[in-house]
Design a protein around this motif. Structure first.
Motif, PDB file in Angstrom:
ATOM      1  N   UNK A   1       0.829  -1.270  -0.025  1.00 36.43           N
ATOM      2  CA  UNK A   1      -0.007  -0.148   0.055  1.00 36.43           C
ATOM      3  C   UNK A   1       0.867   1.399   0.024  1.00 36.43           C
ATOM      4  N   UNK A   2       2.032   1.290   0.667  1.00 37.99           N
ATOM      5  CA  UNK A   2       2.641   2.655   0.748  1.00 37.99           C
ATOM      6  C   UNK A   2       3.227   2.911  -0.586  1.00 37.99           C
TER       7      UNK A   2
ATOM      8  N   UNK B   1      -5.995  -5.449 -11.034  1.00 37.63           N
ATOM      9  CA  UNK B   1      -7.063  -6.399 -11.006  1.00 37.63           C
ATOM     10  C   UNK B   1      -7.304  -6.867 -12.155  1.00 37.63           C
ATOM     11  N   UNK B   2      -8.259  -8.029 -12.369  1.00 38.48           N
ATOM     12  CA  UNK B   2      -8.374  -8.564 -13.555  1.00 38.48           C
ATOM     13  C   UNK B   2      -9.270  -7.581 -14.536  1.00 38.48           C
ATOM     14  N   UNK B   3     -10.019  -6.416 -13.748  1.00 40.56           N
ATOM     15  CA  UNK B   3     -10.641  -5.368 -14.614  1.00 40.56           C
ATOM     16  C   UNK B   3      -9.674  -4.489 -15.166  1.00 40.56           C
ATOM     17  N   UNK B   4      -8.336  -4.386 -14.655  1.00 42.22           N
ATOM     18  CA  UNK B   4      -7.361  -3.443 -15.242  1.00 42.22           C
ATOM     19  C   UNK B   4      -6.220  -4.056 -15.339  1.00 42.22           C
ATOM     20  N   UNK B   5      -6.119  -4.765 -16.480  1.00 43.50           N
ATOM     21  CA  UNK B   5      -4.876  -5.582 -16.820  1.00 43.50           C
ATOM     22  C   UNK B   5      -3.998  -4.567 -17.557  1.00 43.50           C
TER      23      UNK B   5
ATOM     24  N   UNK C   1      -2.110  -6.962  -8.724  1.00 48.89           N
ATOM     25  CA  UNK C   1      -1.757  -6.466  -7.496  1.00 48.89           C
ATOM     26  C   UNK C   1      -2.739  -6.877  -6.235  1.00 48.89           C
ATOM     27  N   UNK C   2      -4.045  -7.056  -6.616  1.00 51.78           N
ATOM     28  CA  UNK C   2      -5.065  -7.192  -5.798  1.00 51.78           C
ATOM     29  C   UNK C   2      -4.724  -8.507  -5.165  1.00 51.78           C
TER      30      UNK C   2
ATOM     31  N   UNK D   1      -4.320 -12.940  -0.246  1.00 51.62           N
ATOM     32  CA  UNK D   1      -4.948 -12.018  -1.111  1.00 51.62           C
ATOM     33  C   UNK D   1      -5.213 -10.643  -0.514  1.00 51.62           C
ATOM     34  N   UNK D   2      -5.454  -9.197  -1.005  1.00 51.77           N
ATOM     35  CA  UNK D   2      -5.942  -8.276  -0.691  1.00 51.77           C
ATOM     36  C   UNK D   2      -7.338  -7.890  -1.232  1.00 51.77           C
ATOM     37  N   UNK D   3      -8.192  -7.364  -0.237  1.00 51.79           N
ATOM     38  CA  UNK D   3      -9.471  -7.066  -0.628  1.00 51.79           C
ATOM     39  C   UNK D   3      -9.462  -6.030  -1.709  1.00 51.79           C
ATOM     40  N   UNK D   4      -8.573  -5.183  -1.688  1.00 54.58           N
ATOM     41  CA  UNK D   4      -8.348  -4.137  -2.623  1.00 54.58           C
ATOM     42  C   UNK D   4      -7.059  -3.456  -2.755  1.00 54.58           C
ATOM     43  N   UNK D   5      -6.717  -2.548  -3.922  1.00 55.41           N
ATOM     44  CA  UNK D   5      -5.375  -2.072  -3.924  1.00 55.41           C
ATOM     45  C   UNK D   5      -5.383  -0.641  -3.599  1.00 55.41           C
ATOM     46  N   UNK D   6      -4.564  -0.101  -2.817  1.00 58.57           N
ATOM     47  CA  UNK D   6      -4.646   1.265  -2.388  1.00 58.57           C
ATOM     48  C   UNK D   6      -4.225   2.003  -3.431  1.00 58.57           C
TER      49      UNK D   6
END
Length: 370
Positions: free
Chosen positions: A104-105, A147-151, A175-176, A340-345
């Motif tokens: 995240x940072x 993520x899979x929507x933003x390859x 990343x997610x 895995x993460x819930x979301x990418x910051x």
């Protein structure tokens, strides 16, 4: 495999890992077999500002060739200045650029695995880096996308090839995913098809030498990047060397041999940092990785992971049952965190416009190490 003027054989690269791939760990790995061994992540802003900690991290052993450094940056001007500094001052022989870090940072500033979504910004960074590199090869390491929507990996690979990058490495996760799930080796094959003019290296789920050979056969990639698979297991590079030379031997160290490597690792860290306290503290993170799969009680593990000095660490290592054999499958497989993460910051509005190349003044990190 050729990266710039360098022949890399076997076609194996040690992945840059923050807090891990310092000079002592690279030494342990390089002694096992050939390949390319890359430093920890160095922040471009900290480098051009000659931050003392960052300059100390660019430390290579006398016989370490080629010297490979990974740089992280978001501002094309700063990245260009950092690469020029590396080239003009002879700090390294090869520059790898980080576009894969998912922490995240880094991503919340638009860096690492978030950055390739901004295609124009990526191109400007790569153009600045290659222009400043002189004769040094510039490579990049990236992920499939946010993520899979933003390859982004196919566009990023094509941009890299167009801008004169010498090779691209793909960690076949988004990343997610962070380090969870299964790496998508088919994506590596698709990237190789998209940029046949430069070497493509595959990364993700290489836990053994046989995994590396299987990845190359399945995807057609030119080489592999090994990360978490070598944590607490530098002899994986001996296995890789044997595998790529057609040899069937595989390292199966006893617990006594592992303990000897642990002791040497800690000693090298103390020597590198010039501080016994710093070196022993830094070694603690490696204890669990080295002991994975072995029958070692919780009290013994705790004692090793909290040893305050080299002497105490040596004493505890000497109590381990030296003749305990390699545990086989129990020591193989995933190492390190894999959730895995819930979301990418991401920065506010980051996904609104992939062509927006605006660089925030707060984008550049001040310190190195990921």
């Amino acid at each position: 495999m050729k990266i710039g003027a360098f022949e890399v054989w076997p076609p194996v690269v040690l992945a840059p890992m923050a807090g891990v791939t310092n000079a002592p760990f690279r030494t342990l790995c390089r002694e096992q077999g050939g390949g390319l061994y890359v430093s920890e992540m160095i922040t471009t802003r900290a480098l051009v500002e000659r931050n003392a900690k960052t300059l100390a991290m660019i430390r290579f052993e006398p016989g370490e060739r080629p010297r490979s450094v990974q740089l992280y940056g978001v501002d094309p001007t700063v990245v260009g200045r950092a690469v020029a500094m590396v080239a003009e001052e002879g700090l390294a022989d090869h520059v790898d650029l980080n576009f894969g870090c998912p922490v995240p940072k880094v991503t919340r500033r638009g860096g690492g695995s978030a950055l390739p979504y901004k295609r124009d910004l990526l191109r400007r960074i790569l153009r600045a880096a290659v222009a400043a590199s002189g004769t040094l090869p510039v490579t990049i390491k990236m992920r499939k996308g946010i993520d899979d929507d933003h390859l982004t990996y196919l566009d990023a690979g094509r941009i890299a090839a167009e801008e004169g990058v010498s090779a691209v490495a793909l960690h076949a996760r988004t990343a997610v995913q962070h380090y969870g799930g299964t790496a998508d080796w088919d994506a590596i094959a698709r990237l190789k098809d998209a940029v046949p003019q430069i070497p493509v290296l595959g990364n993700g789920d290489i836990w053994s030498a046989d995994d590396a050979v299987r990845m190359m056969r399945r995807t057609g990639c030119d080489g592999v990047v090994v990360g978490r698979g070598c944590l607490g297991r530098p002899w994986l590079f001996r296995d890789l060397d044997d595998a790529f030379h057609g040899r069937s031997e595989r390292a199966r160290p006893t617990l006594g041999e592992v303990a000897a490597t642990m002791r040497r690792h800690a000693e090298l860290l103390v020597e590198c940092f010039g501080s016994e306290t710093h070196g022993v503290l830094d070694f603690r993170k490696h204890v669990g990785w080295y002991l994975k799969g072995f029958t070692v009680g919780a009290d013994a593990r705790r004692a090793l992971a909290t040893a305050p000095s080299l002497d105490v660490l040596r004493e505890h290592l000497a109590t381990l049952p030296a003749d305990q054999p390699w545990p086989g499958e129990a020591a193989d497989g995933p190492r390190g965190k894999s959730t895995p993460r819930d979301r990418v910051h991401l920065p506010d509005g980051w996904l609104d416009d992939p062509c927006d190349g605006t660089v925030s003044p707060e984008a550049e990190l001040e310190t190195s190490g990921g």
